[in-house]
Design a protein around this motif. Structure first.
Motif: not given
Length: 373
Positions: A110-120
Motif C-alpha cells: 500500500s503506497n499510503s502505508a509505505l509513506q508513513i513507514l518511510v517517514a517513521c
C-alpha cells in the motif's frame, strides 16, 4: 440442653462448662439454664465473628488474585505491539491488530502505508510499486517490488519471504486475506481507491504514525495536516463560492460527490458540488448522464481520469470528445468560458499522506488561474 450439647460437640464449650449447665448451681443462679439469651447471644457472636473473619480472608484472597491477573495482563499487553485501525474501519476490522512483538520484516503493498513507514524510519523487506508522483527516498525504489493490482497480487512471492507482517488494501482481503492467514502471516488493512475522503486519509495517516512513529513524528504529521487545512480555509475566504461538477474518466462516464477523493478536497475550497444535489446522500462516484449535466450546467468543471498521466493528456482526449458531441459540450458554460480545470491522475485515488502536497499544488494552480491575491 440440646443447644448447649451441640455447642460442646462443636468445640465452642469446654467439657466442664457444658456439664455445669446441668448442675444445681446453674439452676440456682439461672445463668446457664435452657433458653438463656445472654449465653446464646455469646455463642452466636462467636460463630458470626469466625464467619466474618473467614469472609474477610476470602475477599482479601480474591482481591489479590484479581490484582495479580490484572498485572499479568498489563505485562502481556506491554510486551505486545498494537496497530490501531481508523474509526471507519473498526466495524469490519476491529479496533487494532495486536501482534506478540513489533514486526521487523514487513511487506508493504500500500503506497499510503509505505509513506508513513518511510517517514517513521522503517525499511520494509518488499513493497508495491512506489508511485511515481510521490517523492520517496532513493532507497525505497531499490527495494524488491511485489506485483500488486486493484484485484491481484503475487501472493506466492510474499509468502516465500515469511514476513512478520503484510500491509495491504482492504479491497484485497477477500481474495488473499485467508491465504496469508493460513500461512501464519498477520495482515493489516488500509483504505485505497477513489472513494476515500480527505478526513479518512488523515485519520489513517495519524493512526499509523501513532503505532509506528515517535511522539515528534506524530506531532509533525498533525502539524502538516493543520497547515494545509488553514491554507484551504484562507483560500476559501478570498473567493466567492462557485458551482462545479467533477467529470471522472476519459471520455467522462462518471461524476463524483463531495464524498469522493477529489470531491472531499474541493469541499474544503470555495466550491459547491452540484452532484451532491443530483445523487443520493451515500453516493461517492456514480455514472454520469450528459443530459443531466447540461441541465445542471455548472460554472466550473474539474476533469480527472485514471488513464491520464498528465493534465495535457486528459485535455487532448476531451478535445476529441468535444468534436464528437458539440451540441452537448458547446452548451456548457464552463466549456464556453474556459472554466474546465484539467488534472492529472494524482487526484484520482488516495495516495495517503501525499494528499497534503496535492492540496497545496491544487491551490497554487487555482490561485494562478483565478488570480487570487
Amino acid at each position: 440442653m440440646m443447644l448447649h450439647q451441640q455447642y460442646a460437640s462443636m468445640g465452642f464449650l469446654s467439657k466442664p462448662l457444658a456439664l455445669a449447665a446441668n448442675s444445681n448451681e446453674s439452676r440456682k443462679t439461672g445463668y446457664f439454664h435452657r433458653g438463656d439469651r445472654p449465653f446464646e447471644t455469646l455463642m452466636i457472636a462467636a460463630l458470626t465473628g469466625c464467619s466474618q473473619t473467614q469472609t474477610v480472608e476470602q475477599t482479601s484472597a480474591q482481591t489479590t488474585e484479581v490484582q495479580q491477573t490484572e498485572e499479568t495482563l498489563q505485562e502481556k499487553e506491554a510486551q505486545t505491539f498494537s496497530i490501531g485501525y481508523p474509526s471507519y474501519l473498526q466495524e469490519s476490522q476491529g479496533e487494532a491488530l495486536v501482534l506478540e512483538e513489533k514486526p521487523e520484516d514487513i511487506v508493504v503493498l500500500s503506497n499510503s502505508a509505505l509513506q508513513i513507514l518511510v517517514a517513521c524510519g522503517i525499511e520494509p523487506v518488499a513493497v508495491t510499486s512506489p508511485h511515481v508522483q510521490i517523492d520517496y527516498p532513493d532507497w525505497v525504489r531499490e527495494l524488491p517490488v511485489i506485483s500488486t493490482g486493484m484485484s491481484d497480487l503475487d501472493s506466492e512471492s510474499v509468502i516465500s519471504m515469511q514476513p512478520d507482517l503484510v500491509i495491504m488494501g482492504v479491497h484485497l482481503k477477500e481474495d488473499y486475506g485467508q491465504q496469508f492467514q493460513d500461512a501464519g502471516i498477520p495482515v493489516y488493512y488500509t483504505s485505497e481507491g477513489p472513494s476515500i475522503t480527505y478526513q479518512e486519509v488523515k485519520e489513517e495517516a495519524i493512526t499509523l504514525t501513532e503505532s509506528f512513529g515517535t511522539k515528534e513524528q506524530l506531532e509533525k504529521m498533525k502539524s502538516d495536516f493543520a497547515e494545509v487545512e488553514q491554507r484551504a480555509a484562507d483560500f476559501r475566504e478570498k473567493w466567492d463560492s462557485k458551482q462545479m461538477m467533477i467529470l471522472f474518466g476519459a471520455p467522462p462516464s462518471y461524476q463524483q460527490t463531495s464524498k469522493g477523493y477529489l470531491g472531499s478536497i474541493l469541499a474544503m475550497l470555495p466550491f459547491e458540488n452540484m452532484a451532491d444535489q443530483v445523487l443520493s446522500e451515500d453516493s461517492r462516484t456514480a455514472p454520469l448522464d450528459l443530459e443531466s449535466l447540461l441541465e445542471v450546467n455548472p460554472e466550473i468543471l474539474f476533469a480527472i481520469s485514471p488513464t491520464a498521466q498528465s493534465a495535457e493528456d486528459l485535455q487532448a482526449v476531451y478535445a476529441e470528445e468535444f468534436e464528437k458531441n458539440p451540441k452537448i459540450w458547446s452548451g456548457l458554460q464552463a466549456v464556453k468560458n474556459d472554466q474546465v480545470i484539467w488534472l492529472s491522475n494524482e487526484y484520482v485515488t488516495s495516495k495517503g499522506v501525499h494528499i497534503i502536497q496535492s492540496i497545496h499544488s491544487l491551490i497554487d494552480m487555482l490561485e494562478e488561474k483565478f488570480a487570487v491575491n
